[in-house]
Scaffold this active site. Structure first.
Site, PDB file in Angstrom:
ATOM      1  N   PRO A   2       0.822  -1.217   0.000  1.00  0.00           N
ATOM      2  CA  PRO A   2       0.000   0.000   0.000  1.00  0.00           C
ATOM      3  C   PRO A   2       0.851   1.259   0.000  1.00  0.00           C
ATOM      4  CG  PRO A   2      -0.754  -1.562   1.663  1.00  0.00           C
ATOM      5  CD  PRO A   2       0.547  -2.072   1.160  1.00  0.00           C
ATOM      6  N   GLU A   3       0.402   2.269  -0.742  1.00  0.00           N
ATOM      7  CA  GLU A   3       1.110   3.545  -0.740  1.00  0.00           C
ATOM      8  C   GLU A   3       0.614   4.388   0.436  1.00  0.00           C
ATOM      9  OE1 GLU A   3       2.192   5.245  -4.392  1.00  0.00           O
ATOM     10  OE2 GLU A   3       1.888   3.408  -5.538  1.00  0.00           O
ATOM     11  N   LYS A  52       4.514   4.808   5.057  1.00  0.00           N
ATOM     12  CA  LYS A  52       3.854   3.519   5.060  1.00  0.00           C
ATOM     13  C   LYS A  52       3.801   2.900   6.455  1.00  0.00           C
ATOM     14  CE  LYS A  52       5.243   2.867   0.281  1.00  0.00           C
ATOM     15  NZ  LYS A  52       5.873   2.010  -0.747  1.00  0.00           N
ATOM     16  N   ARG A 257      11.151  -3.450  -9.166  1.00  0.00           N
ATOM     17  CA  ARG A 257       9.822  -2.869  -9.320  1.00  0.00           C
ATOM     18  C   ARG A 257       9.673  -2.382 -10.758  1.00  0.00           C
ATOM     19  NH1 ARG A 257       7.366  -1.447  -4.560  1.00  0.00           N
ATOM     20  NH2 ARG A 257       5.485  -1.446  -5.859  1.00  0.00           N
TER      21      ARG A 257
END
Length: 269
Positions: A2-3, A52, A257
């Site tokens: 999650p950002e 985060k 990523r």
């Protein structure tokens, strides 16, 4: 993972659901049993996020949670059911319960330890009065690509793969530009844009980065269908035409990523 906007929303929900009322805390899985004993019967005093990282304040200390790649929180209302699956922490009161599963971190910190953690993190665009110059100084000293630096939580907190790709596109920046070559004007535009975009993410619960003139209704195109977010320019659009110039969006792996960008709109200067 999650950002940052997701964690800020989660902090708001924890604060609203549990703040000011005693909770029952337990660790059905057993891996947080000692921490649950510390928190059980206590009254949370508030919750906050930094990037985060989620923090819930208790008299005994700060509950610190980092969801990581696999962490999730399931919410419900009483009656509280029998535990199912690997629940690291369950908090419950007369009105709500929350089951935390699979976090990378779940621990109780002292105020001093919490301060040390904040000091290791970069400024968060969603926290008021953050020092953006701290991030700017780190970027200006680095030869790493700006795409890498934006994902470094020691540089900026809360920015993930979607916000990284989208803010670089919105400012026509080559993701491979070395940090030291980013101008002050470019940095100021990135930071101010992240402040607005991420606040919109908190408010709406999804990431939308497309300007009005490029939205589906303005362009006569179908809306995006993707569980990872709303209307975006390049994220997860590899092989599709850029919404602005029509060039095929590209992707490549950067530190494990996937990075997405438009080679024309974000061409090196």
């Amino acid at each position: 993972m999650p950002e940052g906007h997701v964690i800020h929303r989660l902090a708001r929900r924890y604060g609203a659901a549990f703040g000011g009322r005693p909770v029952v805390a337990e660790s059905p899985q057993g891996r947080f049993a000692d921490g649950a004993v510390l928190l059980d019967g206590q009254t949370p005093e508030g919750a906050e996020a930094h990037g985060k990282h989620l923090f819930v304040e208790f008299p005994a200390g700060w509950l610190h949670v980092h969801l990581g790649l696999y962490g999730k929180v399931a919410w419900g209302v009483p009656p509280v059911p029998a535990p199912v699956g690997q629940i690291r922490l369950r908090l419950a009161n007369a009105a709500n319960y929350a089951d935390l599963r699979g976090p990378t971190v779940c621990e109780v910190l002292t105020p001093a330890d919490k301060d040390l953690l904040h000091a290791r993190l970069g400024p968060d665009p969603l926290r008021p009065d953050e020092d953006a110059d701290k991030a700017r100084a780190m970027i200006a000293r680095s030869g790493q690509p700006i795409a890498t630096l934006l994902m470094d939580q020691k540089v900026i907190s809360g920015v993930g793969n979607i916000y990284r790709a989208e803010v670089l596109f919105r400012h026509n920046l080559d993701p491979r530009l070395p940090g030291r070559d980013l101008t002050d004007v470019q940095w100021k535009a990135i930071w101010e844009d992240l402040v607005v975009l991420m606040a919109d993410g908190v408010a709406g619960g999804r990431i939308d980065t497309v300007r009005p003139e490029h939205m589906p209704e303005a362009m006569g195109r179908p809306p995006r269908e993707d569980a990872h977010g709303g209307e975006v320019y390049v994220y997860r659009r590899a092989g599709l035409p850029c919404l602005v110039c029509g060039t095929e969006v590209r992707t490549e792996a950067v530190q494990s990523r996937n990075l997405f960008w438009c080679p024309r709109c974000q061409a090196a200067v």
